[in-house]
Design a protein around this motif. Structure first.
Motif, short mmCIF file in Angstrom:
data_model
loop_
_atom_site.label_atom_id
_atom_site.label_comp_id
_atom_site.label_asym_id
_atom_site.label_seq_id
_atom_site.Cartn_x
_atom_site.Cartn_y
_atom_site.Cartn_z
N ASN A 41 0.80 -1.26 0.03
CA ASN A 41 -0.04 -0.23 -0.02
C ASN A 41 0.82 1.19 0.02
N ILE A 98 -5.90 -3.13 -5.14
CA ILE A 98 -5.22 -2.40 -4.25
C ILE A 98 -5.99 -1.21 -4.09
N GLU A 101 -8.05 -1.25 -1.44
CA GLU A 101 -7.50 -0.88 0.23
C GLU A 101 -7.27 0.68 0.06
N LEU A 102 -6.67 1.32 -0.93
CA LEU A 102 -6.43 2.61 -0.71
C LEU A 102 -7.49 3.51 -0.77
#
Lengths: 222, 223
Positions: A41, A98, A101-102
């Motif tokens: 991350n 990703i 997540e971000l």
């Protein structure tokens, strides 16, 4: 020609150590603490910031004589926000896992004071070459800081790095490290380490200068 | 102020903002159009994979809606909350339903998908689609395989219940994750809620929706 090359190089290097945006200027703390619970991350956030900062610095520096002083901040924000949107959609298309997540933190790059700070303090006053060099250096410094925080927190908090298990099943992870308090703790310790290193270096340079002075004196006397 | 003589008029300020805004809008529309198809495909693929995961053996799926007291095929792109998915094997044999559910977790909404076998009244798989649970604790609802595997063959004759680890007695009970009790209970609660909503709408055993070859609902999924 050599001289300007050296200066440009210097502009790039300073972001990594002497003027590191995180460890020295203590800017961009929001993404710094929020997305560093794993190394991957942190790296993706670093790459996203790199793209936004280099792109905006280039544009701001290239168009600086057409940007009226009174509305410059709004124009910087428009430029930064455009790059952030490009990054947001590209991540969503290319790395959906990703992006999940971000998620909330990608749009917040707009509000990263480190980026706006570089436009106001540097890109708007320098040539395109220096502005880009400075942006590359600053975002590299930012990325290194994000990565060191993310790596420390993931190694201690999960017992892994980039998702690869490091210590085997017997390792009891320090869960606090991936929770917000772990972010503050690690950041504090890294700042301490960084300042200690800088202090050491300064003392070493002073000593070196004193030794030089003495040899000059000895030579003069002799 | 010495530079007040050269101060640009408000027309120039407005013009520069307008031009910047126009260019920015143009770039944003371009990137939106460029990535739109890929993003849509990713989402469809993600959902399809989740459906196949919660319905072991399924290789084809259809989207269904509840309308006029029966389940009918949906022929539109995308997914909404009012949809249920039916999974079929290679020969078009019905396997089970995949039911969506969403509800509050520890930090934010958890949305999930679970496979349901109407003949046995059984949950045969569970997949978390979206969640923002605490990393290292709450995220075990999809990272801890012991917990996820508990949903493979779980009777749902009565409401599911999450109990302390090792205290499981009844067949409808599951062991909660130590340190993530709230998240575990949230998952169970979401499944119960979604099951209550859908169970009266699912047709009786023997009347499962048949596989329709080459329908548009299937076509959009296989793209």
């Amino acid at each position: 020609m050599m001289a300007t090359d050296n200066i440009a190089y210097e502009e790039m290097i300073k972001g990594i150590w002497r003027d590191n945006p995180v460890f020295v200027q203590v800017l961009g703390m929001c993404p710094m603490l929020a997305v560093t619970n794993s190394a991957i991350n942190a790296v993706v956030m670093g790459v996203a910031t790199f793209f936004v900062l280099v792109g905006s610095s280039f544009l701001v520096s290239a168009f600086k004589q057409w940007i009226p002083k009174q509305v410059r901040i709004s124009l910087y924000i428009i430029i930064i926000a455009t790059f952030v949107t490009v990054v947001d959609y590209s991540l969503l298309a290319m790395l959906p896992a990703i992006h999940k997540e971000l998620g909330a933190f990608i749009p917040l790059i707009v509000a990263n004071c480190m980026i706006l700070g570089r436009q106001e303090a540097f890109a708007s006053k320098n040539t395109v070459k220096f502005a880009v060099m400075d942006a590359v250096g600053m975002s590299a410094g930012f990325m290194i800081a994000l990565f060191s925080l993310g790596a420390v927190r993931e190694i201690l908090g999960v017992g892994a790095l980039f998702g690869f298990d490091l210590f085997g099943p017997d390792f009891e992870p320090w869960v606090i490290m991936i929770l917000p308090p772990g972010g503050f703790l690690t950041l504090g310790l890294l700042l301490l380490f960084f300042n200690w290193m800088t202090e050491k270096r300064k003392q070493f340079l002073i000593q070196l200068a004193e030794v030089d002075n003495e040899t000059i004196k000895v030579k003069a006397n002799g | 102020m010495s530079d007040s003589i050269q101060e640009p008029g408000s027309r120039r300020l407005i013009m520069s903002m307008a031009i910047a805004g126009f260019i920015s809008g143009f770039i944003i529309i371009a990137i939106y159009l460029l990535t739109f198809d890929t993003i849509k495909e990713n989402k469809a693929r993600e959902l399809q994979q989740a459906v196949f995961k919660v319905l072991p053996g399924a290789t084809k799926m259809q989207k269904l809606h509840y309308e006029n007291n029966q389940l009918v095929l949906v022929h539109i792109d995308g997914v909404d909350d009012e949809m249920i998915f039916a999974g079929y094997d290679e020969k078009g044999q019905f396997i089970g339903y995949a039911i969506q559910g969403a509800g509050p977790g520890f930090q934010d909404t958890i949305s999930l998908l679970f496979g349901y076998l109407s003949t046995e009244k059984m949950v045969i798989g569970m997949e978390i689609l979206d969640s923002r649970e605490t990393p290292g604790l709450g995220d075990k609802i999809f990272k801890d395989m012991d917990f996820v595997n508990e949903f493979k063959g779980l009777s749902i004759k009565s409401d599911l219940k999450a109990v302390k680890k090792g205290k499981k007695i009844k067949e409808t009970e599951i062991d909660a994750i130590t340190g993530a009790t709230i998240s575990s209970k949230a998952v169970v609660k979401i499944i119960n809620k979604a099951y209550k909503k859908w169970s009266p709408q699912i047709p009786p055993v023997g009347n499962e929706p048949a596989w329709v070859e080459n329908n548009t609902a299937q076509k959009t999924e296989s793209q």
